[in-house]
Write a protein that holds these residues in place. Structure first.
Motif, PDB file in Angstrom:
ATOM      1  N   LEU A  18       0.902  -1.199   0.126  1.00  0.00           N
ATOM      2  CA  LEU A  18       0.063  -0.111   0.022  1.00  0.00           C
ATOM      3  C   LEU A  18       0.717   1.338   0.101  1.00  0.00           C
ATOM      4  O   LEU A  18       0.673   2.132  -0.766  1.00  0.00           O
ATOM      5  N   LYS A  19       2.086   1.166   0.802  1.00  0.00           N
ATOM      6  CA  LYS A  19       2.862   2.472   0.894  1.00  0.00           C
ATOM      7  C   LYS A  19       3.442   2.678  -0.633  1.00  0.00           C
ATOM      8  O   LYS A  19       3.584   3.826  -0.919  1.00  0.00           O
ATOM      9  N   THR A  20       3.853   1.573  -1.179  1.00  0.00           N
ATOM     10  CA  THR A  20       4.417   1.810  -2.512  1.00  0.00           C
ATOM     11  C   THR A  20       3.402   2.248  -3.442  1.00  0.00           C
ATOM     12  O   THR A  20       3.721   3.111  -4.394  1.00  0.00           O
ATOM     13  N   ILE A  58       9.013   2.545 -10.011  1.00  0.00           N
ATOM     14  CA  ILE A  58       8.578   1.561  -9.096  1.00  0.00           C
ATOM     15  C   ILE A  58       9.536   0.698  -8.481  1.00  0.00           C
ATOM     16  O   ILE A  58       9.547   0.126  -7.014  1.00  0.00           O
ATOM     17  N   ASP A  59      10.597   0.323  -9.049  1.00  0.00           N
ATOM     18  CA  ASP A  59      11.918  -0.495  -8.562  1.00  0.00           C
ATOM     19  C   ASP A  59      12.244   0.340  -7.408  1.00  0.00           C
ATOM     20  O   ASP A  59      12.665  -0.203  -6.363  1.00  0.00           O
ATOM     21  N   MET A  60      12.474   1.732  -7.537  1.00  0.00           N
ATOM     22  CA  MET A  60      13.058   2.305  -6.606  1.00  0.00           C
ATOM     23  C   MET A  60      12.047   2.616  -5.383  1.00  0.00           C
ATOM     24  O   MET A  60      12.552   2.621  -4.299  1.00  0.00           O
ATOM     25  N   LEU A  67       9.721  -3.442  -0.002  1.00  0.00           N
ATOM     26  CA  LEU A  67       8.620  -4.480  -0.677  1.00  0.00           C
ATOM     27  C   LEU A  67       9.359  -5.431  -1.541  1.00  0.00           C
ATOM     28  O   LEU A  67       9.967  -5.371  -2.436  1.00  0.00           O
ATOM     29  N   ASP A  68       9.668  -6.697  -0.668  1.00  0.00           N
ATOM     30  CA  ASP A  68      10.200  -7.654  -1.321  1.00  0.00           C
ATOM     31  C   ASP A  68       9.203  -8.626  -1.822  1.00  0.00           C
ATOM     32  O   ASP A  68       9.816  -9.983  -2.163  1.00  0.00           O
ATOM     33  N   ALA A  72       4.694 -14.116  -7.463  1.00  0.00           N
ATOM     34  CA  ALA A  72       4.504 -15.587  -6.928  1.00  0.00           C
ATOM     35  C   ALA A  72       3.911 -15.623  -5.361  1.00  0.00           C
ATOM     36  O   ALA A  72       3.631 -16.694  -5.169  1.00  0.00           O
ATOM     37  N   ASP A  73       4.324 -14.378  -4.716  1.00  0.00           N
ATOM     38  CA  ASP A  73       3.598 -14.525  -3.312  1.00  0.00           C
ATOM     39  C   ASP A  73       2.345 -14.246  -3.203  1.00  0.00           C
ATOM     40  O   ASP A  73       1.685 -14.452  -2.290  1.00  0.00           O
TER      41      ASP A  73
END
Length: 83
Positions: A18-20, A58-60, A67-68, A72-73
């Motif tokens: 959510l933060k992302t 997004i990656d940053m 956020l890992d 798949a998760d």
């Protein structure tokens, strides 16, 4: 412009996700709800919702918010008790 009707909903999302999402929506100057709506519409058509530039952002943001989780998760997580 097409007219639509939106309704209020309560979504429970993983905290770092959510933060992302909120940070990305802020970066794109849209609401978090609009971001989720656009992502869903793209996914329903099998289309990628983000440009390479936005993917880099997004990656940053994933690093900033630790956020890992990956796609798949999405079927291999369970909620912990929080107080």
């Amino acid at each position: 412009m097409r007219k639509i009707e939106r309704i209020q909903t309560g979504l429970r999302l993983e905290k770092r996700l959510l933060k992302t999402l909120k940070a990305l929506a802020e970066h794109l100057d849209i609401s978090t709800a609009e971001l989720v709506e656009a992502m869903a519409l793209h996914a329903f058509e099998g289309k990628a919702p983000f440009s390479p530039e936005t993917r880099a952002k997004i990656d940053m943001l994933r690093q900033v918010y630790d956020l890992d989780l990956t796609a798949a998760d999405s079927h291999a997580t369970h909620e912990t008790d929080t107080e």
